[in-house]
Design a protein around this motif. Structure first.
Motif, PDB file in Angstrom:
ATOM      1  N   GLN A   1      40.982  16.405  36.207  1.00  0.00           N
ATOM      2  CA  GLN A   1      40.841  17.835  36.458  1.00  0.00           C
ATOM      3  C   GLN A   1      40.953  18.579  35.128  1.00  0.00           C
ATOM      4  O   GLN A   1      42.014  18.569  34.505  1.00  0.00           O
ATOM      5  CB  GLN A   1      41.936  18.312  37.415  1.00  0.00           C
ATOM      6  CG  GLN A   1      42.028  17.498  38.695  1.00  0.00           C
ATOM      7  CD  GLN A   1      40.784  17.603  39.540  1.00  0.00           C
ATOM      8  OE1 GLN A   1      40.370  18.701  39.886  1.00  0.00           O
ATOM      9  NE2 GLN A   1      40.179  16.479  39.855  1.00  0.00           N
ATOM     10  N   PHE A   2      39.874  19.211  34.707  1.00  0.00           N
ATOM     11  CA  PHE A   2      39.848  19.910  33.430  1.00  0.00           C
ATOM     12  C   PHE A   2      39.945  21.419  33.621  1.00  0.00           C
ATOM     13  O   PHE A   2      39.404  21.970  34.573  1.00  0.00           O
ATOM     14  CB  PHE A   2      38.564  19.597  32.654  1.00  0.00           C
ATOM     15  CG  PHE A   2      38.474  18.173  32.178  1.00  0.00           C
ATOM     16  CD1 PHE A   2      39.321  17.701  31.192  1.00  0.00           C
ATOM     17  CD2 PHE A   2      37.529  17.309  32.705  1.00  0.00           C
ATOM     18  CE1 PHE A   2      39.242  16.399  30.742  1.00  0.00           C
ATOM     19  CE2 PHE A   2      37.432  15.998  32.264  1.00  0.00           C
ATOM     20  CZ  PHE A   2      38.297  15.544  31.285  1.00  0.00           C
ATOM     21  N   GLU A   3      40.618  22.087  32.680  1.00  0.00           N
ATOM     22  CA  GLU A   3      40.639  23.552  32.611  1.00  0.00           C
ATOM     23  C   GLU A   3      39.291  24.051  32.105  1.00  0.00           C
ATOM     24  O   GLU A   3      38.788  25.077  32.540  1.00  0.00           O
ATOM     25  CB  GLU A   3      41.740  24.038  31.655  1.00  0.00           C
ATOM     26  CG  GLU A   3      43.136  23.884  32.175  1.00  0.00           C
ATOM     27  CD  GLU A   3      43.488  24.946  33.196  1.00  0.00           C
ATOM     28  OE1 GLU A   3      42.846  25.998  33.246  1.00  0.00           O
ATOM     29  OE2 GLU A   3      44.438  24.707  33.956  1.00  0.00           O
ATOM     30  N   SER A   4      38.752  23.332  31.119  1.00  0.00           N
ATOM     31  CA  SER A   4      37.450  23.660  30.542  1.00  0.00           C
ATOM     32  C   SER A   4      36.770  22.357  30.145  1.00  0.00           C
ATOM     33  O   SER A   4      37.419  21.311  30.038  1.00  0.00           O
ATOM     34  CB  SER A   4      37.616  24.580  29.321  1.00  0.00           C
ATOM     35  OG  SER A   4      38.410  23.952  28.338  1.00  0.00           O
TER      36      SER A   4
ATOM     37  N   ASN B   1      43.991  15.960  26.181  1.00  0.00           N
ATOM     38  CA  ASN B   1      44.968  16.683  26.997  1.00  0.00           C
ATOM     39  C   ASN B   1      44.898  18.197  26.806  1.00  0.00           C
ATOM     40  O   ASN B   1      45.338  18.943  27.683  1.00  0.00           O
ATOM     41  CB  ASN B   1      46.386  16.186  26.710  1.00  0.00           C
ATOM     42  CG  ASN B   1      46.656  14.852  27.360  1.00  0.00           C
ATOM     43  OD1 ASN B   1      45.986  14.451  28.305  1.00  0.00           O
ATOM     44  ND2 ASN B   1      47.643  14.146  26.840  1.00  0.00           N
TER      45      ASN B   1
ATOM     46  N   VAL C   1      42.863  19.287  29.771  1.00  0.00           N
ATOM     47  CA  VAL C   1      43.270  18.862  31.110  1.00  0.00           C
ATOM     48  C   VAL C   1      44.101  19.947  31.779  1.00  0.00           C
ATOM     49  O   VAL C   1      44.980  20.547  31.163  1.00  0.00           O
ATOM     50  CB  VAL C   1      44.081  17.540  31.030  1.00  0.00           C
ATOM     51  CG1 VAL C   1      44.634  17.158  32.399  1.00  0.00           C
ATOM     52  CG2 VAL C   1      43.211  16.416  30.484  1.00  0.00           C
ATOM     53  N   ARG C   2      43.797  20.198  33.057  1.00  0.00           N
ATOM     54  CA  ARG C   2      44.581  21.162  33.836  1.00  0.00           C
ATOM     55  C   ARG C   2      46.001  20.631  33.973  1.00  0.00           C
ATOM     56  O   ARG C   2      46.216  19.470  34.324  1.00  0.00           O
ATOM     57  CB  ARG C   2      43.964  21.369  35.213  1.00  0.00           C
ATOM     58  CG  ARG C   2      44.734  22.416  35.998  1.00  0.00           C
ATOM     59  CD  ARG C   2      44.071  22.877  37.274  1.00  0.00           C
ATOM     60  NE  ARG C   2      43.078  21.981  37.812  1.00  0.00           N
ATOM     61  CZ  ARG C   2      42.910  21.772  39.109  1.00  0.00           C
ATOM     62  NH1 ARG C   2      43.659  22.384  39.985  1.00  0.00           N
ATOM     63  NH2 ARG C   2      41.984  20.971  39.525  1.00  0.00           N
ATOM     64  N   LYS C   3      46.973  21.468  33.701  1.00  0.00           N
ATOM     65  CA  LYS C   3      48.379  21.077  33.793  1.00  0.00           C
ATOM     66  C   LYS C   3      48.809  21.140  35.250  1.00  0.00           C
ATOM     67  O   LYS C   3      48.790  22.197  35.862  1.00  0.00           O
ATOM     68  CB  LYS C   3      49.276  21.997  32.949  1.00  0.00           C
ATOM     69  CG  LYS C   3      48.828  22.237  31.512  1.00  0.00           C
ATOM     70  CD  LYS C   3      48.609  20.983  30.718  1.00  0.00           C
ATOM     71  CE  LYS C   3      48.253  21.261  29.271  1.00  0.00           C
ATOM     72  NZ  LYS C   3      46.862  21.277  28.940  1.00  0.00           N
ATOM     73  N   LEU C   4      49.178  20.014  35.794  1.00  0.00           N
ATOM     74  CA  LEU C   4      49.619  19.940  37.178  1.00  0.00           C
ATOM     75  C   LEU C   4      51.129  19.765  37.205  1.00  0.00           C
ATOM     76  O   LEU C   4      51.682  18.956  36.465  1.00  0.00           O
ATOM     77  CB  LEU C   4      48.944  18.758  37.893  1.00  0.00           C
ATOM     78  CG  LEU C   4      47.417  18.786  37.914  1.00  0.00           C
ATOM     79  CD1 LEU C   4      46.866  17.488  38.463  1.00  0.00           C
ATOM     80  CD2 LEU C   4      46.929  19.963  38.731  1.00  0.00           C
TER      81      LEU C   4
ATOM     82  N   PHE D   1      47.663  13.427  33.202  1.00  0.00           N
ATOM     83  CA  PHE D   1      47.261  13.608  34.594  1.00  0.00           C
ATOM     84  C   PHE D   1      47.789  12.509  35.517  1.00  0.00           C
ATOM     85  O   PHE D   1      47.767  12.661  36.728  1.00  0.00           O
ATOM     86  CB  PHE D   1      45.730  13.701  34.710  1.00  0.00           C
ATOM     87  CG  PHE D   1      44.994  12.647  33.927  1.00  0.00           C
ATOM     88  CD1 PHE D   1      44.771  11.398  34.433  1.00  0.00           C
ATOM     89  CD2 PHE D   1      44.547  12.935  32.643  1.00  0.00           C
ATOM     90  CE1 PHE D   1      44.106  10.439  33.708  1.00  0.00           C
ATOM     91  CE2 PHE D   1      43.867  11.976  31.900  1.00  0.00           C
ATOM     92  CZ  PHE D   1      43.651  10.718  32.436  1.00  0.00           C
TER      93      PHE D   1
END
Length: 185
Positions: free
Chosen positions: A41-44, A112, A115-118, A180
């Motif tokens: 899952q990427f932020e951008s 990283n 990468v969306r921070k979960l 992730f």
């Protein structure tokens, strides 16, 4: 979606147990990971302006060569050709507690950044004990190399590519210590 495990050996074996997973959960998120592999899952959209390979000592080269051969044999990594959508990283060895063996780390620090921070919180032993009620049963399992059982979706594999010994290799399984990893494991 395509399965990522068609060419894998002992690695990424969860899809072989899809029917069992369907018996214990109806969560589509989990079942999709089991069947098709995890999609990062990427932020951008990740981009890489340049890549600089890092030098390794002779001892580290020997360790990495041995481990790369082992991972190729198990199907945890595969040889790939160069493509525009690849994001290159480096690898390096870290001694395991036993000091007789090493763990190979894929340095995803640059990836990283995209990468969306979960949020992930590991419960403490005290918190788990507080949850126990009469009649409850718990088990603790230490699974060696458990991350290697989880496939990466073919869409995410180009982002898990590394250059070593004159060739490109892509990781087909969840890289240990990835940003992730804990969120879905």
């Amino acid at each position: 979606m395509q399965r990522t495990t068609s060419k894998l050996g002992s690695a990424a074996r969860l899809p072989h147990f899809l029917d069992r997973w369907q018996q214990v959960t109806d969560c589509h998120f989990i079942l999709n990971i089991v069947q098709y592999g995890y999609i990062i899952q990427f932020e951008s959209v990740p981009f890489q302006s340049y890549f600089i390979a890092k030098d390794m000592s002779k001892d580290n080269i020997i360790v990495c060569q041995r481990k790369v051969k082992q991972f190729l044999g198990s199907g945890a990594i595969i040889k790939v050709k160069s493509s525009r959508d690849q994001f290159l990283s480096t690898i390096f060895p870290v001694p395991k507690k036993s000091l007789k063996d090493h763990r190979i780390i894929l340095d995803l620090s640059d990836l990283n950044l995209f990468v969306r921070k979960l949020h992930f919180k590991l419960d403490s032993l005290d918190a788990i004990i507080a949850m126990i009620r009469p009649g409850d049963f718990f088990i603790s399992i230490d699974i060696s190399d458990a991350y290697y059982a989880i496939a990466m979706n073919i869409i995410s594999m180009p982002y898990l590519t590394f250059f070593v010994f004159g060739g490109l290799l892509s990781v087909c399984v969840s890289p240990p210590r990835s940003l992730f990893g804990p969120a879905y494991f």
